[in-house]
Design a protein around this motif. Structure first.
Motif, short mmCIF file in Angstrom:
data_model
loop_
_atom_site.label_atom_id
_atom_site.label_comp_id
_atom_site.label_asym_id
_atom_site.label_seq_id
_atom_site.Cartn_x
_atom_site.Cartn_y
_atom_site.Cartn_z
N SER A 59 -4.31 7.40 -1.16
CA SER A 59 -3.87 6.64 -2.35
C SER A 59 -2.40 6.25 -2.19
CB SER A 59 -3.99 7.48 -3.62
OG SER A 59 -5.29 7.86 -3.83
N PHE A 60 -1.61 7.19 -1.67
CA PHE A 60 -0.19 6.88 -1.44
C PHE A 60 -0.07 5.74 -0.43
CE2 PHE A 60 3.40 7.32 1.44
CZ PHE A 60 4.46 7.10 0.56
N LEU A 61 -0.87 5.78 0.61
CA LEU A 61 -0.82 4.71 1.63
C LEU A 61 -0.98 3.35 0.95
CD1 LEU A 61 -0.96 3.70 4.62
CD2 LEU A 61 -3.42 3.99 4.47
N ARG A 62 -1.95 3.26 0.06
CA ARG A 62 -2.20 1.99 -0.62
C ARG A 62 -0.97 1.57 -1.44
NH1 ARG A 62 -6.21 -1.10 -2.02
NH2 ARG A 62 -5.93 -2.33 -3.89
N ARG A 63 -0.42 2.52 -2.18
CA ARG A 63 0.74 2.18 -3.03
C ARG A 63 1.94 1.78 -2.18
NH1 ARG A 63 -0.86 7.03 -5.08
NH2 ARG A 63 1.12 8.14 -5.09
N ALA A 64 2.12 2.48 -1.07
CA ALA A 64 3.28 2.18 -0.22
C ALA A 64 3.14 0.79 0.40
CB ALA A 64 3.41 3.25 0.87
N VAL A 65 1.94 0.44 0.87
CA VAL A 65 1.73 -0.88 1.48
C VAL A 65 1.95 -1.97 0.43
CG1 VAL A 65 -0.02 -2.41 2.49
CG2 VAL A 65 0.23 -0.07 3.34
N LEU A 66 1.39 -1.77 -0.75
CA LEU A 66 1.54 -2.80 -1.79
C LEU A 66 3.00 -2.92 -2.24
CD1 LEU A 66 -1.74 -2.25 -3.85
CD2 LEU A 66 -1.20 -4.10 -2.24
N PHE A 67 3.69 -1.79 -2.29
CA PHE A 67 5.12 -1.83 -2.63
C PHE A 67 5.88 -2.65 -1.58
CE2 PHE A 67 9.32 -0.14 -1.66
CZ PHE A 67 9.97 -0.41 -2.86
N ILE A 69 4.71 -4.96 0.36
CA ILE A 69 4.34 -6.38 0.24
C ILE A 69 5.11 -7.01 -0.92
CG2 ILE A 69 2.43 -7.91 -0.41
CD1 ILE A 69 0.67 -6.24 1.44
N GLU A 70 5.18 -6.29 -2.05
CA GLU A 70 5.96 -6.82 -3.20
C GLU A 70 7.42 -7.02 -2.81
OE1 GLU A 70 5.54 -4.07 -6.45
OE2 GLU A 70 3.39 -4.43 -6.50
N SER A 71 7.88 -6.22 -1.84
CA SER A 71 9.26 -6.31 -1.40
C SER A 71 9.46 -7.34 -0.30
CB SER A 71 9.74 -4.93 -0.91
OG SER A 71 9.50 -3.95 -1.89
N GLY A 72 8.39 -8.07 0.06
CA GLY A 72 8.53 -9.17 1.00
C GLY A 72 8.03 -8.90 2.41
N GLU A 91 -6.73 -4.11 5.53
CA GLU A 91 -7.56 -4.53 4.38
C GLU A 91 -6.70 -4.66 3.13
OE1 GLU A 91 -11.55 -2.36 6.12
OE2 GLU A 91 -10.22 -1.27 4.79
N ILE A 92 -5.87 -3.66 2.89
CA ILE A 92 -4.99 -3.68 1.71
C ILE A 92 -4.04 -4.88 1.82
CG2 ILE A 92 -3.20 -2.42 0.44
CD1 ILE A 92 -4.36 0.15 1.83
N ALA A 93 -3.42 -5.00 2.99
CA ALA A 93 -2.36 -6.01 3.16
C ALA A 93 -2.94 -7.42 3.15
CB ALA A 93 -1.61 -5.75 4.46
N GLN A 94 -4.02 -7.62 3.89
CA GLN A 94 -4.55 -9.00 3.99
C GLN A 94 -5.26 -9.43 2.72
OE1 GLN A 94 -6.75 -8.91 7.69
NE2 GLN A 94 -4.89 -9.08 8.92
N GLN A 95 -5.66 -8.45 1.91
CA GLN A 95 -6.20 -8.83 0.60
C GLN A 95 -5.07 -9.39 -0.28
OE1 GLN A 95 -8.15 -5.66 -1.55
NE2 GLN A 95 -9.37 -7.11 -2.72
N ALA A 96 -3.90 -8.78 -0.12
CA ALA A 96 -2.74 -9.26 -0.89
C ALA A 96 -2.23 -10.58 -0.32
CB ALA A 96 -1.63 -8.21 -0.86
N ASP A 97 -2.22 -10.70 1.00
CA ASP A 97 -1.79 -11.93 1.65
C ASP A 97 -2.46 -12.00 3.04
OD1 ASP A 97 -0.59 -13.99 3.02
OD2 ASP A 97 1.44 -13.51 2.39
N PRO A 98 -3.38 -12.93 3.21
CA PRO A 98 -4.13 -13.01 4.48
C PRO A 98 -3.24 -13.19 5.70
CG PRO A 98 -5.08 -14.47 2.80
CD PRO A 98 -3.80 -13.94 2.23
#
Ligand SMILES: C[S@@+](CC[C@H](N)C(=O)[O-])C[C@H]1O[C@@H](n2cnc3c(N)ncnc32)[C@H](O)[C@@H]1O
Length: 271
Positions: A59-67, A69-72, A91-98
């Motif tokens: 779960s932390f991995l997901r939050r860290a990756v999304l954080f 991505i939000e940071s650029g 999967e997490i990252a490319q769902q946010a931005d392919p």
């Protein structure tokens, strides 16, 4: 061989457990052998909440990756990435931005074999077999160089990795080699086991791992884990129990208070 060998790279001794495959089993995965499951059982006897702990780590991995991505950040180097399971970084990252690019690095052949199979057809993600203790090999790998642009920020993910590296191997020096290769604005995420909470349970588990898998493990203190972020600015809330790092929902926190603090987690930004 006693089990289906079709996904087994040649030359591995399936009677000796590997931490990657034990972790896969604890997460509910299928890429493990009897020896791995036996060791997982022993670890569960010593640390009954361990499945919750590994779930919280993901779960932390997901939050860290999304954080990140939000940071650029749009490119990730995941070292000690493990056997692919649900919620992999690409999967997490490319769902946010392919457009996101991901390199997975692990020293365990089964992990690399499965990552490579999973990534077939994805030209923005790749897996290589290498040891985190050889930063020149990792950073100079042709796949790494073609996938990642080191003039732009990178998200370096080191989850449940450094506790396999002894002080004698100089984790801080190794981390400095990676940090020096990263552009300003890059991030480092770490999770790490600790003896700071319920040390006896973990001591037993570490003993079992050492006895059965020949893999040493070196849980560290809050101070030692914080020192791994040398050269980075820790983002809020700093190094904390895994569940306390920006939880987004009930699934990010366990009902078992011990599981919430069994790992330390943190994210740092390279200034
Ligand atoms: C417990 S798993 C963690 C997997 C993933 N990072 C996660 O947190 O979900 C640890 C992984 O680190 C890998 N590993 C251990 N020592 C390593 C080393 N020296 N270099 C690269 N990978 C290593 C293991 O093979 C295993 O796949």
């Amino acid at each position: 061989m006693t089990e289906n060998p079709t996904w087994t790279p040649a030359g591995i001794d399936i009677t000796v457990p590997s931490v990657a495959r034990v972790y896969d089993f604890l997460l509910g995965g299928a890429h493990n052998f009897e020896s791995d499951r036996a060791l997982a059982g022993k670890i569960e006897q010593s640390m009954p909440g361990v499945r919750d702990v590994v779930r919280l780590n993901r779960s932390f991995l997901r939050r860290a990756v999304l954080f990140m991505i939000e940071s650029g950040v749009r490119q990730f180097l995941d070292i000690g990435s493990g056997i692919p399971t649900v919620g992999n970084v690409h999967e997490i990252a490319q769902q946010a931005d392919p457009e996101c690019r991901v390199v997975y690095v692990d020293k365990e052949p089964v992990a690399v074999r499965h990552s490579t199979a999973l990534l077939a057809g994805d030209d923005r993600a790749v897996a290589i077999q290498a040891d985190v203790c050889s930063p020149r090999e990792v950073l100079g790998d042709p796949a790494v160089l073609s996938m990642l642009d080191f003039d732009r920020p990178v998200g370096l993910l080191n989850l449940l990795l450094w506790h396999f590296i002894p002080d004698e191997a100089d984790p801080q020096g190794l981390l400095a080699a990676y940090r020096n290769a990263l552009a300003p604005g890059s991030f480092l995420a770490i999770t790490h086991t600790t003896y700071d909470s319920e040390p006896d349970e973990l001591q037993e588990a570490v003993h079992e791992v050492r006895q059965r898998s020949r893999q040493q493990a070196f849980p560290r203190s809050y101070r030692e884990i914080t020192a791994l972020f040398d050269g980075y600015q820790l983002v809020e809330p700093g190094v904390v129990g895994c569940a306390a790092w920006r939880p987004g929902g009930p699934g990010d926190i366990s009902e078992d208070p011990a599981a919430n603090v069994r790992l330390y987690a943190g994210v740092g930004r390279k200034p």
